[in-house]
Design an enzyme around this catalytic site. Structure first.
Site: not given
Ligand code: 9MR
Length: 718
Positions: A325, A638, A689, A698
């Site tokens: 993020d 991610h 994965d 992540e």
């Protein structure tokens, strides 16, 4: 549920960009023995019917006098269906007169939910039939049934070439490749060379080490290990440490199975050391990531510099993005920067491809300074430090940093964040002093002001209530942060006033962003001498005990590692892995690496290197958790920008990016296709994965900093 907005966006994107049905390399046959070539194995029938093999067909006389179609059946059990996948059932049939038969795939237990079904007219000549459909449920143990009851007169029925194809999970579960599990990157010539082999055999098996041309260069026998607690696998261990020579393309062969190829090389970790550090440049905020340093595929404009559509970070620009993020969290950023600085103290620097390379600072310290500068900007006039800055109003979709349109919020200060700056600021002061006295002084001033502010505000906590768009990084026990900051400030200043606040020691729980007490010992052990009066130095009275404790904890990690079939210094209580378990493995390996430098006892070096074996493929999934390293490496972590799996125009994660790894709590996860691998998983297999599986896949600065520390150690230990 803190991630559900992020999930919704990720799912929407996947739905529009990638096909719902993954590309299928193989057409998997789901029935066994559908050709009846040798016998009728796997097929059963109700008691009122007996099947015979006649000229390679299954033939039977269907009795009269039953009521329901399911009163007379020929079937096969344990037939797997996967939700959302198309299936094709094919068979040939003929009968002694024209009849109608029902063919179904259904659950084997109540409520016997139908998955696939068709009614077919069978005549006296052999005809081919097909039934297609999409499974609405996941059912690994369904039944395939020919329901032929309800006949008024008996008749003969013959079936052949029964086939059911569809689904994406290879028969037998997910494809874990060879049962011979090795470090897929390789081994150091003078390091431990060990492998784990999945086998239920109760006596040792012969192993052979083959070079790239297939010539045997060493041989021996495995030892039977038995059940491995975290994976549920029955395993053997092979030790080929004595193998001499070096090169690439080696394979270990056991029982006819060959491992993936690997190297034996002294410079094994040189490239990974650099790539794991390059991760930080890639994830810088507030600066363009330039092709000159990372290659065109990874270049991107600067993020969060108040350029539309960004609602930028203003004075709080810079630093590293925390993970997949775009949030920036002080308590995690400080720990990651600290790990890079500590790695410099442990293993020195290495040349990096970054804009500051070749300047007055060693490159590793340049990279850490990028974060330090941001952390300094997070400090208020009164000394308190803002907890974090991130998007609000929801998690962004898979947008690059410069495309992020959301409002950014600077959150209130917390005692924890303030003490993190005190700790890393003091470490900065001590380590940067020889290179840049002015910057070191700035760090020390910030650290001392932070310390005083935290003392005055000892219980200001970040809210544990999730705000969609960022992580909480909440922590309501800061006695450990006080210990860490006090130890760092003591080693930087020699001021005895800090000693009283050191109440935590390193313990087998090791450390992570919310539990930083053990870092006090790691700080004290870096300084035998501390500043004394009049520019002189004096002895650090806590130095010997801190070192002894580090060695003691390393012993626990080593014992835990030796207690597992896939050696890993992390053997969690309750046998549950937590978020970012690979980072926990690497951080425990750091402690073993420190114990090695304190004692020179090779068992600690072996432990640190075998931890790398685990991360790079010697594990229950035959998985290298580091992108670009090893034949079966993670590549769909991610990440908003490295989102190739969701958007083919984007790159995969850069080489050297560590996936979070097995996590026993995946409840806060989207229900995605790949999640089937996580249902009922053994702890060491709770990983997939897939870009949507942020709970297992992540990336994060604090995990990659531990990998950078560990690979630098391994590179120097070669
Ligand atoms: O690493 C964090 C882990 O310890 C927590 O259990 C988890 C859930 O709160 O959050 C992890 O940190 C994530 C953060 O909240 C947001 N950015 C991504 C981080 C790594 O997944």
């Amino acid at each position: 549920m803190s991630f559900r907005f992020r999930v919704a966006c990720a799912l929407m994107l996947v739905a529009t960009v990638v096909p719902a049905v993954p590309a299928q390399a193989a057409t998997y046959e789901r029935l066994r023995n559908g050709s009846f070539d040798i016998d009728l194995a796997y097929w059963w029938s109700t008691k009122n019917l007996t099947g015979h093999r006649v000229n390679g067909e299954l033939c039977a006389t269907v009795p009269a006098g039953t009521v329901n179609a399911w009163d007379v059946m020929i079937g096969q059990s344990d037939v797997p269906f996967e939700r959302g996948q198309p299936y094709k059932l094919a068979f040939t049939a003929r009968a002694s007169r024209n009849v109608s038969i029902r063919v179904v795939g259904q659950m084997a237990v109540s409520p016997y939910t139908g998955i696939l079904s068709g009614q077919k007219s069978v005549t006296t000549s052999t005809q081919s039939f097909e039934i297609t459909g999409t499974a609405a449920v996941d059912e690994p143990k369904a039944q395939l049934l020919f329901q032929v009851g309800g006949a008024k007169e008996p008749y003969d029925l013959c079936l052949d070439d029964v086939s059911l194809t569809g689904g994406v999970i290879p028969p037998g579960g997910r494809d874990l490749g060879s049962p011979v599990r090795v470090n897929q990157v390789g081994y150091l010539p003078d390091g431990p060379k060990r492998a784990t082999i999945v086998s239920g055999a109760t006596s040792p098996l012969p192993w052979r080490l083959l070079d790239a041309t297939g010539v045997e260069v060493a041989a021996g026998r495995t030892t039977v290990y038995g059940g491995d607690v975290m994976s549920g696998d029955q395993v053997h261990l092979a030790d080929f440490s004595q193998a001499s020579g070096a090169g690439s393309g080696y394979r270990l062969e056991v029982g006819g199975w060959r491992s993936v190829p690997f190297d034996i090389a002294a410079d094994l970790y040189g490239r990974l050391r650099k790539d794991s550090l390059a991760y930080f440049y890639h994830n810088r905020s507030g600066i363009p990531i330039e092709a000159a340093y990372v290659g065109a595929a990874y270049a991107r404009p600067a993020g969060h510099l108040d350029v539309a559509p960004n609602q930028g970070d203003g004075e709080r620009r810079g630093g590293w993005y925390d993970a997949g993020d775009h949030g920036k969290y002080v308590v995690n950023g400080a720990l990651a920067a600290w790990e890079l600085i500590d790695s410099y103290e442990q293993s020195g620097s290495v040349s990096l491809s970054i804009p500051e390379a070749g300047g007055g600072l060693p490159d590793v310290l340049d990279e850490a300074r990028w974060e330090l500068d941001f952390l300094l900007r997070m400090q208020r006039e009164d000394g308190m430090v803002h907890h974090k800055i991130h998007d609000i109003g929801g998690w962004t979709g898979m947008v690059a940093p410069h495309e992020d349109p959301r409002e950014r919020k600077l959150f209130d200060p917390s005692t924890a964040a303030t003490l993190n700056l005190a700790a890393v600021g003091a470490r900065c002061a001590r380590v940067y002093r020889p290179f840049d006295a002015a910057f070191a002084a700035k760090c020390l001033d910030a650290a001392q002001r932070a310390w005083n502010a935290a003392k005055a505000n000892p219980a200001v906590y970040a809210s544990a209530t999730p705000v969609p768009g960022g992580g909480t990084y909440a922590d309501e026990d800061v006695s450990d942060e006080f210990s860490w900051a006090a130890a760092e400030l003591y080693t930087a200043t020699g001021s005895s006033g800090y000693l009283d606040s050191i109440r935590h020691t390193l313990n087998p729980g090791n450390f992570y962003w919310a539990m930083t007490g053990g870092l006090a010992d790691l700080a004290l052990a870096r300084a035998a001498l501390v500043p004394g009066p009049d520019g002189a130095t004096k002895e650090n009275p806590n130095y010997p005990a801190a070192r002894t404790r580090i060695i003691g904890v390393a012993d626990t990690h080593l014992a835990d590692l030796r207690r597992q079939g896939y050696p890993n210094p992390d053997l969690p209580g309750g046998h549950r892995y937590f978020w970012g378990s690979t980072g926990g493995t690497a951080q425990r390996a750091m402690v073993m690496g420190m114990a090695y430098s304190l004692t020179r006892d090779p068992k600690y070096r072996d432990g640190a290197l075998e931890s790398l074996d685990y991360l790079l493929g010697r594990n229950a999934l035959n998985q290298s958790y580091v992108t670009g390293y090893g034949e079966r490496a993670s590549q769909n972590q991610h990440h908003r920008f490295w989102a190739h799996q969701a958007n083919p125009a984007r790159p995969h994660p850069a080489p050297g990016s560590l996936a979070g790894g097995p996590n026993s709590d995946v409840s806060d996860q989207p229900k995605v296709e790949a999640e089937k691998f996580l249902v009922g998983c053994a702890p060491a297999k709770c990983y997939v994965d897939d870009i949507n599986s942020y709970a297992t896949n992540e990336v994060a600065i604090n995990w990659n900093s531990a990998l950078a520390w560990l690979t630098a150690f391994a590179d120097m230990a070669a």
